[in-house]
Design a protein around this motif. Structure first.
Motif, PDB file in Angstrom:
ATOM      1  N   VAL A 135       0.993  -1.129   0.079  1.00 56.23           N
ATOM      2  CA  VAL A 135       0.030   0.089   0.325  1.00 56.23           C
ATOM      3  C   VAL A 135       0.781   1.001  -0.428  1.00 56.23           C
ATOM      4  CG1 VAL A 135      -0.061  -0.560   2.547  1.00 56.23           C
ATOM      5  CG2 VAL A 135      -2.279   1.347   0.912  1.00 56.23           C
ATOM      6  N   ILE A 136       0.628   2.206  -0.398  1.00 52.53           N
ATOM      7  CA  ILE A 136       1.429   3.281  -0.760  1.00 52.53           C
ATOM      8  C   ILE A 136       0.180   4.545  -0.584  1.00 52.53           C
ATOM      9  CG2 ILE A 136       3.034   4.734  -2.095  1.00 52.53           C
ATOM     10  CD1 ILE A 136       3.276   2.472  -3.851  1.00 52.53           C
ATOM     11  N   LEU A 137       0.272   4.576   0.766  1.00 51.92           N
ATOM     12  CA  LEU A 137      -0.713   6.578   0.888  1.00 51.92           C
ATOM     13  C   LEU A 137      -0.309   8.142   0.540  1.00 51.92           C
ATOM     14  CD1 LEU A 137      -1.632   4.778   4.661  1.00 51.92           C
ATOM     15  CD2 LEU A 137      -3.044   4.763   2.309  1.00 51.92           C
ATOM     16  N   ASN A 138      -1.106   8.433  -0.068  1.00 55.82           N
ATOM     17  CA  ASN A 138      -0.972  10.256   0.530  1.00 55.82           C
ATOM     18  C   ASN A 138       0.013  10.555  -1.500  1.00 55.82           C
ATOM     19  OD1 ASN A 138      -0.473  12.832   1.044  1.00 55.82           O
ATOM     20  ND2 ASN A 138       1.816  12.284   2.231  1.00 55.82           N
ATOM     21  N   ILE A 139      -0.543   9.994  -2.375  1.00 53.89           N
ATOM     22  CA  ILE A 139       0.109   9.846  -3.109  1.00 53.89           C
ATOM     23  C   ILE A 139      -1.171  11.131  -3.983  1.00 53.89           C
ATOM     24  CG2 ILE A 139       0.081   9.522  -5.793  1.00 53.89           C
ATOM     25  CD1 ILE A 139      -0.229   6.291  -4.321  1.00 53.89           C
ATOM     26  N   PRO A 140      -0.393  12.424  -4.892  1.00 56.36           N
ATOM     27  CA  PRO A 140      -1.205  13.312  -5.011  1.00 56.36           C
ATOM     28  C   PRO A 140      -1.812  13.407  -6.330  1.00 56.36           C
ATOM     29  CG  PRO A 140       0.563  14.363  -4.602  1.00 56.36           C
ATOM     30  CD  PRO A 140       1.368  12.861  -4.260  1.00 56.36           C
TER      31      PRO A 140
END
Length: 817
Positions: free
Chosen positions: A59-64
Motif C-alpha cells: 500500500v502506498i498512501l498520500n499520492i497527489p
C-alpha cells in the motif's frame, strides 16, 4: 531491449477522503500464483514506494492526484512498468500484477493501465473532474463545470444540489473551507489553471465531511512540475464584429511551474483576469485571481506546502428601473485572501498524517461608494415621464448598503492508518475561530432605518472517525462525526426584556454515516448509503439586529440559540460497464430536510400595547426525491463524452430563509421550491484529430491536431405562482415557465513552433443557436414581455433581463512550453 504492449490491469477505487489518493494491490508469481514477498513498487518521478508483505500485499498512501508510471520489480523476475496509472483524490487505485520469472535480463515490460469505469468499492455518488476535462470543455469557471454534473441546478455561486438551498454546499480548496461563514455560500474564485482535480460529493458523504446538507465540492490545486513549463492564454469578443464587441469580453490567464533552485523545491504560479460586459443595457463582471504554491520534499518522508490565493471581483447587475441612470445603481465588490500551510508526514507506507492551518480573510460590499448621510431620501426620488410616470428613475439611490468582513483561522489534523488488508481507519479533528464584522443599513434616510452593526467571534470544533471494511463480496463504510459550535455571545432570551440576558448555549451534534457497496460482477455494482447530515445556520441569522431595535418597521431579530439544520439522506444505485469505454450509473435518492431557517411573527401584549416582531427560527421543512442517470464514454485517441440526466421533485415550506418575511402567517403547505427543475439534461463531448491523421490534401494533413468540444444543456422551466385580478386563490409555484436549452461549442487547432513550444488558435461559440431562453414571466399572462397589471408601458414590460444571454463568440490563442 524493451517489450511494449497493452494489457488490462485491475484498477478499483474507494472513497477515503483528503487531498490525495492511494495505491494498493498484490504482487504474485505469474506461474505459481504465490505471493512475492519483498517485491518493490515505486512511483516514478516521486520518492513514494513500498515493498510487499508476506501476503504479497503493498500500500502506498498520500499520492497527489494525476497520472503516474509505476515500476514493479523483484530479483529473478521481469520488471514491469505500468504507465498512466490514474490516482484520484479521495479514492484508492488497486494495481495488482503477476510477474514472470526470468533468468536472463531482457529489459523492462511496458504496460499501459486501463482503469475500469465502475468503481466497485464506492458507496455513494461522486463526480470527479480531471485536469484534462477542465481544459477540453468551453467553460470559464469551476462553477460552470459543477453545473454540468447530475443533480446540480443554477449558475455561478448560486448552485443547488439535489434540491437544497444555495448555501448548503461546503466548498473546499486543498481540504480547507472557503465559504462565507457570515452570509453563506462560496466566498472565493479559483482560476481553472490552478486546479489539478475537482470532485463533487452530491449524495451521502463520509464522516470527515461536515457542516453541509446538500454536497461537498473538493478542489485540489496543482503542485510544481519537475521541469519548467508554462502557459499563456488570451480570448476576447472584440474582433471586429460589433454585436460581439459590445459584450466587451476579455480573459487573460497564465501559469508557470517548475523547480526552484533545487529539485525538491518546486513552485507553481497562476493568475487570471476575466472582464465581461453585459448583453443588457448595463452591467459588468470583472474578476481577478492569483494562486502561488511552494512545495518541498527536502526532509525525508515529509512534504511541506505553502500556498497563497487571492481573488477580487467588481460587478454590477442590471435593474430595469435604473435603466437610464446605471451610475446610481448598486455596485458590488468582493475580495478573498487565503494563506495555507500544509505538512504531511508519512511514518510508514500504511500510516501518514496531515496537519493544515489556514488564514482566510474575505469581504463583501454592496453600495454606491458614498456615505449614507448623502443618500437621497425616497421622498425625493425623481422619475422619467414614461408610461405611468413611476417606471424609470431619473434620480434615485438604492435603499441598502452592505459591508462585511470575515476572518477565519482554521486548523485541521487528519490521519490515515491501513491496519490490514481489510480495515482502513481515518480519524481527525478541526478547529475554526471566526471574527465577523457586519454593517447593513436599509433606507438610511427614514426616521428609524433598519440597521445591523456588530463584531462577533464565534468558534467551531469537530472530530470524526471512520472505518472502511473491505471484504471480497462487500464493502462497508462506517463513520461517526461530532460537531460543536459556540456563538460566544450574550443575548436576550426575551427580545422585549432588556434584563433577560443569557449566554448562548453551545450546540453539538453526532452524525452517523453508513455506506455499502456490493460488486455483483467485474462489470456491475450495487451500492446503498444512509446518513445524518447537519449544517449550522449562517451566522447572520444568529446575530441579526442584536441591538434589539424595535422602533424600526417590521423588526427582524436573530437568535444565537438557533439549532442546526438537519438532513436524513438515503441513496441506492447500480452501475454497469458495457465495454472498456462505456459505463452507466443509475442512482435514486430521497432527502428529508428539517429545521431549516425560516421566520415566525410574534405580537405579544406588553406595556399596554401589542408589539410585533419577527424571529429567525428552525421551522422550515423540505423533502426531495429523484433519480439520476450518468453515461460516460472514456477518452480514446479521438472521442470522449458524457451524458447526465436528473429527474427531481423538490418541495418545501419555503425556498429561502426570508421568504415569509414580512408576514404574519407561516406556510402550512409544501410546494415546488423556486429552484426545482423536474428534468435536467447535460451532454458533453470532445473530438480530437491526432497528429498526421485526418483528411489529406496534396500530402498534407491540414486538419490534424484539431479539437472540437461541445456542451448541451436543457432543463424544465422554473415554477411560478399565477396571479391577476380573476385568478382567485392560487397554489404557490403551481405553474411552470418554458424550458431552457443552450449549445456551446469550441473549435481549436494546435501548431508546433519549436521543440516544446506550441501555439493553439481557438474559437468559442456560446449559445450557438441564439435561442432566447425565458428567465422570468409575468404572473397574470405567463409571458415574458406583456402583463395586464399596472397599465405599464411597452418599454417597461419588455424587460431584457427576462431573457437569457444571446449568442456570443470569443476567439483566442494559447501558448504552451
Amino acid at each position: 531491449m524493451k517489450k511494449i504492449f497493452s494489457i488490462f490491469i485491475l484498477l478499483s477505487f474507494y472513497l477515503f477522503g483528503g487531498t490525495t489518493g492511494k495505491l494498493a494491490g498484490i504482487i504474485k508469481d505469474a506461474e505459481t500464483g504465490e505471493a512475492l514477498v519483498g517485491a518493490n513498487v515505486l512511483i516514478e518521478g516521486t520518492s513514494l514506494g513500498a515493498a510487499t508483505n508476506i501476503k504479497g500485499e503493498y500500500v502506498i498512501l498520500n499520492i497527489p492526484p494525476g497520472r503516474y508510471n509505476v515500476r514493479i520489480s523483484f530479483i529473478g523476475y521481469e520488471t514491469i512498468i505500468v504507465q498512466n496509472v490514474t490516482i484520484i483524490v479521495d479514492q484508492t487505485t488497486n494495481l495488482s500484477v503477476n510477474l514472470k520469472p526470468q533468468t536472463v535480463q531482457v529489459g523492462e515490460v511496458i504496460v499501459t493501465a486501463k482503469t475500469p469505469m465502475i468503481q466497485k468499492d464506492l458507496t455513494s455518488s461522486i463526480s470527479v473532474i480531471s485536469r484534462d476535462e477542465i481544459e477540453a470543455l468551453p467553460v470559464a469557471t469551476f462553477t460552470e463545470l459543477l453545473s454540468l454534473q447530475a443533480g446540480v441546478v443554477g449558475s455561478g455561486s448560486k448552485l443547488h444540489i439535489r434540491g437544497g438551498r444555495a448555501n448548503e454546499i461546503a466548498y473546499m480548496v486543498d481540504g480547507m473551507l472557503v465559504v462565507d461563514p457570515l452570509l453563506g455560500g462560496l466566498a472565493t474564485q479559483v482560476n481553472n489553471d490552478a486546479i489539478q482535480e475537482m470532485s463533487l460529493l452530491s449524495g451521502t458523504f463520509n464522516a470527515e465531511y461536515g457542516n453541509a446538507l446538500s454536497g461537498v465540492v473538493n478542489i485540489v490545486t496543482r503542485d510544481g512540475s519537475d521541469k519548467l513549463s508554462g502557459k499563456f492564454e488570451y480570448r476576447t469578443s472584440e474582433f471586429g464584429i460589433k454585436r460581439y464587441e459590445n459584450l466587451h469580453e476579455a480573459r487573460i490567464n497564465g501559469s508557470l511551474s517548475g523547480p526552484l533552485f533545487i529539485d525538491n523545491l518546486k513552485f507553481f504560479v497562476s493568475a487570471e483576469q476575466d472582464k465581461r460586459g453585459s448583453y443588457l443595457p448595463f452591467g459588468y463582471n470583472n474578476e481577478r485571481t492569483f494562486f502561488t504554491k511552494l512545495t518541498t520534499t527536502a526532509i525525508p518522508n515529509i512534504k511541506i506546502s505553502l500556498s497563497n490565493r487571492g481573488s477580487k471581483g467588481r460587478r454590477q447587475n442590471y435593474n430595469h428601473a435604473w435603466k437610464y441612470i446605471p451610475d446610481q445603481y448598486l455596485r458590488r465588490r468582493t475580495d478573498s485572501w487565503q494563506t495555507s500551510l500544509y505538512l504531511t508526514h508519512t511514518i510508514q507506507n500504511n500510516f501518514f498524517y496531515d496537519f493544515k492551518v489556514s488564514y482566510f480573510n474575505q469581504g463583501f460590499y454592496s453600495g454606491i461608494d458614498k456615505d449614507t448621510s448623502q443618500y437621497l431620501p425616497t421622498s425625493k426620488r425623481q422619475y422619467l415621464p414614461i408610461g405611468t410616470g413611476f417606471e424609470f428613475f431619473a434620480k434615485a439611490d438604492p435603499l441598502e448598503l452592505i459591508d462585511s468582513r470575515t476572518v477565519t483561522i482554521d486548523g485541521k489534523f487528519d490521519a490515515v492508518w491501513q491496519i490490514n488488508s481489510t480495515n482502513e481507519i481515518k480519524f481527525g479533528a478541526s478547529y475554526k475561530k471566526h471574527r465577523l464584522k457586519y454593517f447593513y443599513v436599509y433606507d438610511p434616510k427614514r426616521n428609524f432605518p433598519y440597521k445591523n452593526d456588530y463584531i462577533t467571534e464565534p468558534f467551531e470544533l469537530a472530530a470524526y472517525a471512520q472505518d472502511k471494511i473491505e471484504l471480497p463480496y462487500l464493502v462497508i463504510n462506517l463513520g461517526l462525526r461530532f460537531d460543536y459550535m459556540n456563538a460566544n455571545i450574550i443575548f436576550r432570551k426575551n427580545p422585549l426584556d432588556p434584563t433577560s440576558l443569557v449566554k448562548a448555549k453551545p450546540r453539538s451534534q453526532l452524525s452517523p454515516r453508513v455506506g455499502i457497496a456490493h460488486p455483483i460482477s467485474d462489470r456491475t455494482k450495487l451500492h446503498f448509503s444512509y446518513g445524518h447530515f447537519f449544517q449550522n445556520p449562517d451566522f447572520q441569522y444568529l446575530f441579526e439586529n442584536n441591538q434589539y431595535d424595535l422602533n424600526v418597521r417590521e423588526p427582524l431579530i436573530g437568535q444565537p440559540g438557533l439549532d442546526a439544520q438537519r438532513t436524513i439522506s438515503y441513496e441506492v444505485g447500480i452501475a454497469h460497464q458495457f465495454s472498456d469505454r462505456i459505463a452507466i450509473n443509475l442512482t435514486t435518492y430521497y432527502k428529508d430536510i428539517s429545521g431549516l431557517i425560516g421566520t415566525r411573527y410574534y405580537f405579544p401584549f406588553q406595556d399596554g400595547r401589542y408589539i410585533g416582531y419577527t424571529l429567525y427560527v428552525n421551522e422550515d421543512y423540505a423533502n426531495v426525491k429523484g433519480f439520476e442517470v450518468n453515461l460516460d464514454i472514456r477518452p480514446d485517441r479521438y472521442f470522449s463524452g458524457g451524458l447526465s440526466y436528473t429527474y427531481s421533485i423538490a418541495k418545501g415550506s419555503a425556498s429561502s430563509e426570508t421568504e415569509q418575511y414580512p408576514g404574519t402567517q407561516e406556510s402550512t403547505l409544501l410546494y415546488y421550491l423556486d429552484f426545482d427543475r423536474t428534468h435536467i439534461l447535460n451532454i458533453t463531448g470532445s473530438y480530437t484529430i491526432p497528429e498526421n491523421e485526418g483528411p489529406a490534401f496534396w500530402g498534407t494533413h491540414i486538419f490534424d491536431k484539431m479539437d472540437f468540444s461541445f456542451v448541451f444543456r436543457a432543463s424544465s422551466g422554473a415554477p411560478y405562482t399565477p396571479g391577476g385580478r380573476d385568478v382567485g386563490f392560487a397554489i404557490k409555484n403551481s405553474l411552470r415557465q418554458p424550458g431552457t436549452y443552450s449549445l456551446d461549442l469550441m473549435i481549436g487547432k494546435e501548431f508546433k513552433v519549436y521543440n516544446q513550444l506550441r501555439v493553439r488558435l481557438f474559437a468559442e461559440i456560446l449559445n450557438v443557436t441564439d435561442h432566447r431562453n425565458i428567465l422570468f414571466v409575468y404572473r397574470d399572462t405567463g409571458e415574458p414581455d406583456f402583463t395586464f397589471e399596472g397599465n405599464h408601458s411597452i418599454e417597461w414590460m419588455r424587460n431584457p433581463a427576462n431573457y437569457g444571454p444571446p449568442r456570443s463568440i470569443r476567439i483566442g490563442t494559447t501558448i504552451r512550453f
